[in-house]
Motif scaffolding. Structure first.
Motif, PDB file in Angstrom:
ATOM      1  N   LEU A  46       0.835  -1.206   0.000  1.00 27.96           N
ATOM      2  CA  LEU A  46       0.000   0.000   0.000  1.00 27.96           C
ATOM      3  C   LEU A  46       0.866   1.251   0.000  1.00 27.96           C
ATOM      4  O   LEU A  46       0.571   2.233  -0.711  1.00 27.96           O
ATOM      5  N   SER A  47       1.946   1.230   0.768  1.00 28.79           N
ATOM      6  CA  SER A  47       2.852   2.374   0.800  1.00 28.79           C
ATOM      7  C   SER A  47       3.470   2.620  -0.573  1.00 28.79           C
ATOM      8  O   SER A  47       3.606   3.773  -1.016  1.00 28.79           O
ATOM      9  N   MET A  48       3.819   1.540  -1.288  1.00 27.35           N
ATOM     10  CA  MET A  48       4.402   1.688  -2.629  1.00 27.35           C
ATOM     11  C   MET A  48       3.394   2.325  -3.580  1.00 27.35           C
ATOM     12  O   MET A  48       3.750   3.197  -4.394  1.00 27.35           O
ATOM     13  N   ARG A  49       2.132   1.898  -3.500  1.00 25.49           N
ATOM     14  CA  ARG A  49       1.114   2.475  -4.382  1.00 25.49           C
ATOM     15  C   ARG A  49       0.897   3.948  -4.091  1.00 25.49           C
ATOM     16  O   ARG A  49       0.738   4.768  -5.003  1.00 25.49           O
ATOM     17  N   LEU A  50       0.880   4.301  -2.805  1.00 27.14           N
ATOM     18  CA  LEU A  50       0.687   5.707  -2.465  1.00 27.14           C
ATOM     19  C   LEU A  50       1.873   6.560  -2.915  1.00 27.14           C
ATOM     20  O   LEU A  50       1.708   7.724  -3.322  1.00 27.14           O
ATOM     21  N   GLU A  51       3.083   5.984  -2.858  1.00 30.82           N
ATOM     22  CA  GLU A  51       4.244   6.718  -3.355  1.00 30.82           C
ATOM     23  C   GLU A  51       4.138   6.940  -4.852  1.00 30.82           C
ATOM     24  O   GLU A  51       4.521   8.006  -5.375  1.00 30.82           O
ATOM     25  N   GLU A  52       3.640   5.924  -5.580  1.00 32.95           N
ATOM     26  CA  GLU A  52       3.447   6.079  -7.023  1.00 32.95           C
ATOM     27  C   GLU A  52       2.475   7.219  -7.332  1.00 32.95           C
ATOM     28  O   GLU A  52       2.652   7.976  -8.287  1.00 32.95           O
TER      29      GLU A  52
ATOM     30  N   GLU B 140      -3.511   3.559  -9.808  1.00 30.09           N
ATOM     31  CA  GLU B 140      -2.815   3.279  -8.557  1.00 30.09           C
ATOM     32  C   GLU B 140      -3.771   3.348  -7.363  1.00 30.09           C
ATOM     33  O   GLU B 140      -3.656   2.573  -6.409  1.00 30.09           O
ATOM     34  N   ALA B 141      -4.724   4.282  -7.397  1.00 27.78           N
ATOM     35  CA  ALA B 141      -5.697   4.383  -6.311  1.00 27.78           C
ATOM     36  C   ALA B 141      -6.579   3.141  -6.269  1.00 27.78           C
ATOM     37  O   ALA B 141      -6.915   2.647  -5.182  1.00 27.78           O
ATOM     38  N   THR B 142      -6.943   2.627  -7.460  1.00 26.61           N
ATOM     39  CA  THR B 142      -7.747   1.399  -7.494  1.00 26.61           C
ATOM     40  C   THR B 142      -6.986   0.230  -6.874  1.00 26.61           C
ATOM     41  O   THR B 142      -7.527  -0.562  -6.083  1.00 26.61           O
ATOM     42  N   ILE B 143      -5.698   0.148  -7.245  1.00 18.67           N
ATOM     43  CA  ILE B 143      -4.874  -0.916  -6.668  1.00 18.67           C
ATOM     44  C   ILE B 143      -4.719  -0.717  -5.166  1.00 18.67           C
ATOM     45  O   ILE B 143      -4.742  -1.675  -4.374  1.00 18.67           O
ATOM     46  N   ALA B 144      -4.578   0.552  -4.713  1.00 19.76           N
ATOM     47  CA  ALA B 144      -4.454   0.839  -3.287  1.00 19.76           C
ATOM     48  C   ALA B 144      -5.714   0.419  -2.538  1.00 19.76           C
ATOM     49  O   ALA B 144      -5.640  -0.131  -1.423  1.00 19.76           O
ATOM     50  N   LEU B 145      -6.885   0.686  -3.149  1.00 16.83           N
ATOM     51  CA  LEU B 145      -8.131   0.253  -2.512  1.00 16.83           C
ATOM     52  C   LEU B 145      -8.191  -1.270  -2.400  1.00 16.83           C
ATOM     53  O   LEU B 145      -8.677  -1.818  -1.405  1.00 16.83           O
ATOM     54  N   THR B 146      -7.679  -1.939  -3.432  1.00 14.74           N
ATOM     55  CA  THR B 146      -7.615  -3.406  -3.358  1.00 14.74           C
ATOM     56  C   THR B 146      -6.718  -3.853  -2.213  1.00 14.74           C
ATOM     57  O   THR B 146      -7.023  -4.822  -1.500  1.00 14.74           O
ATOM     58  N   GLN B 147      -5.606  -3.136  -2.038  1.00 10.63           N
ATOM     59  CA  GLN B 147      -4.709  -3.456  -0.934  1.00 10.63           C
ATOM     60  C   GLN B 147      -5.390  -3.228   0.421  1.00 10.63           C
ATOM     61  O   GLN B 147      -5.201  -4.012   1.368  1.00 10.63           O
ATOM     62  N   VAL B 148      -6.193  -2.162   0.508  1.00  7.72           N
ATOM     63  CA  VAL B 148      -6.902  -1.904   1.762  1.00  7.72           C
ATOM     64  C   VAL B 148      -7.896  -3.027   2.050  1.00  7.72           C
ATOM     65  O   VAL B 148      -8.029  -3.486   3.194  1.00  7.72           O
ATOM     66  N   GLU B 149      -8.601  -3.486   1.000  1.00  4.22           N
ATOM     67  CA  GLU B 149      -9.544  -4.592   1.189  1.00  4.22           C
ATOM     68  C   GLU B 149      -8.810  -5.854   1.639  1.00  4.22           C
ATOM     69  O   GLU B 149      -9.282  -6.599   2.504  1.00  4.22           O
ATOM     70  N   ARG B 150      -7.647  -6.071   1.022  1.00  8.56           N
ATOM     71  CA  ARG B 150      -6.868  -7.236   1.422  1.00  8.56           C
ATOM     72  C   ARG B 150      -6.378  -7.104   2.860  1.00  8.56           C
ATOM     73  O   ARG B 150      -6.369  -8.060   3.634  1.00  8.56           O
TER      74      ARG B 150
END
Length: 419
Positions: A221-227, A240-250
């Protein structure tokens, strides 16, 4: 309590001694007095009999002959008609016990004994009774102290055990005292200690598992937010935000799964899911990390497999295996899917040195690690796999091949492999 037990025991003993002692003194007094009266009377009868025989035979009757027939310390007076009275012994003063008997020849015999002799006999008897009573009291004190120690020492020990439990030391002591009631309390305390120990172990295990398993999702999640912070492209930000949301769900799923396992390791929430989607998500998540390491992450094998399990747990297991390959392995990290019997298998391998022979099957034990790591990753991954009926195994140590076995939905089919 110890003093109360001793005092109560002594009180009971003293009451018993007093009741029986007084009764015994009364009985002995009457017995001694009755015996003395019977003895005096018997002696008087004997003297009369002797006198009758002598008088009938015309023998001489004098004090010297009769004195041999009377007990010392007793006084006897013989009155024969027509003769002077004959006195034997010294007449006692004060209160006496006396018996008078009359013979066939008209003679009279009176025997007397001072009551002081009875008092002396009674005194000796009382001394014996008092000595026995004293011995009984001493024995009672000894037994009371011993019994009090036997009862209070276990209570003190049980109090120390309870205090240890309260201070956070849940080790059971397994001590028994030979008293059913106290042993029952000890059983309850030991059972409570074991429950507290299991609870503390579960809490520590949850804390360790959470700190280990949350590290990977938080890093991703930190990597996605840095991107996101490094780009101005709206499309890139959106992706990247979509992927970050997926990370939050995970991340949420991981937390929920850890909490569920901490309550009941076998309480799985397995469903039928698309295994390709989980693998694809892991590839997208870990490719940036593998690229930064100058390594590759590839996938091959059957596609279109549907497995039974918890998608979040399966993703976490695969993430652990990929992370281990990146940390401890080398070269390309490869994921391969295949089918064996009614199970879908996901294999994760790399080109590194593999698992050392001294670890072997112990690689899944907690705190066992071949490198400077926590040793929790593979242990938690195996727990997650087994919670939904799957299993995680080390198929070969070099090159390392870890395999996740999952139940397969009946009737699924595979397509051509994709590298």
């Amino acid at each position: 309590m110890r003093r109360r037990l001793i005092n109560s025991t002594l009180a009971v003993v003293l009451v018993v001694i007093a009741v029986f002692g007084i009764s015994l003194v009364i009985v002995e007094t009457r017995t001694i007095e009755s015996g003395a009266r019977e003895s005096v009377q018997s002696e008087a009868v004997r003297l009369v009999s002797i006198l009758d025989s002598r008088l009938i035979g015309g023998e001489r009757v004098e004090s010297g002959v009769l004195s041999e027939q009377i007990t010392p310390d007793r006084y006897a007076r013989v009155d024969i008609p027509g003769r002077a009275a004959i006195e034997i012994g010294e007449r006692p003063e004060g209160d006496v016990i006396a018996s008078t008997e009359r013979g066939e020849q008209g003679e009279t015999v009176r025997v007397e004994e001072s009551r002081s002799a009875i008092s002396r006999e009674l005194g000796r008897t009382l001394m014996v009774i008092l000595a026995v009573a004293l011995l009984a009291v001493i024995a009672a004190v000894f037994l009371a102290v011993r019994q009090a120690n036997r009862l209070t020492a276990p209570l003190t020990d049980l109090a120390e055990t309870a205090e240890r439990l309260g201070s956070g030391d849940p080790r059971p002591r397994h001590r028994r005292y030979g008293v059913p009631e106290l042993d029952r309390v000890a059983d309850v305390l030991d059972a409570s200690a074991e429950r507290i120990a299991r609870m503390l172990t579960a809490e520590r295990r949850l804390a360790a598992d959470a700190s280990h398993q949350l590290r990977t999702p938080l890093t991703a999640l930190s990597m996605r937010l840095e991107e996101i912070t490094l780009t101005d492209d709206p499309e890139t930000v959106k992706d990247e935000a979509t992927i970050a949301l997926t990370q939050v769900e995970r991340l949420t799923d991981v937390v929920q799964r850890l909490l569920t396992n901490s309550r009941d390791p076998q309480s799985g929430s397995a469903v039928t899911f698309d295994l390709d989607e989980v693998i694809k998500q892991q590839l997208e998540e870990w490719r940036p990390a593998t690229r930064s390491e100058g390594r590759a992450l590839v996938r091959s094998g059957k596609q279109g497999l549907r497995a039974v399990g918890t998608p979040g747990a399966v993703a976490q297991v695969l993430a652990t295996l990929i992370e281990n390959s990146l940390m401890h392995g080398d070269g390309t990290v490869a994921l391969r899917t295949r089918v064996t019997g009614n199970q879908a298998v996901v294999e994760v391998t790399d080109e590194g040195p593999g698992v050392s022979p001294d670890l072997g099957s112990r690689v899944f034990e907690r705190t066992v690690s071949g490198r400077n790591s926590t040793g929790l990753g593979l242990a938690v991954a195996r727990d997650l796999a087994e919670a939904d009926g799957g299993r995680l195994e080390l198929l070969q140590p070099y090159p390392p091949v870890f395999a996740l076995f999952l139940s397969r939905e009946a009737g699924d089919h595979g397509e051509s492999p994709e590298d």
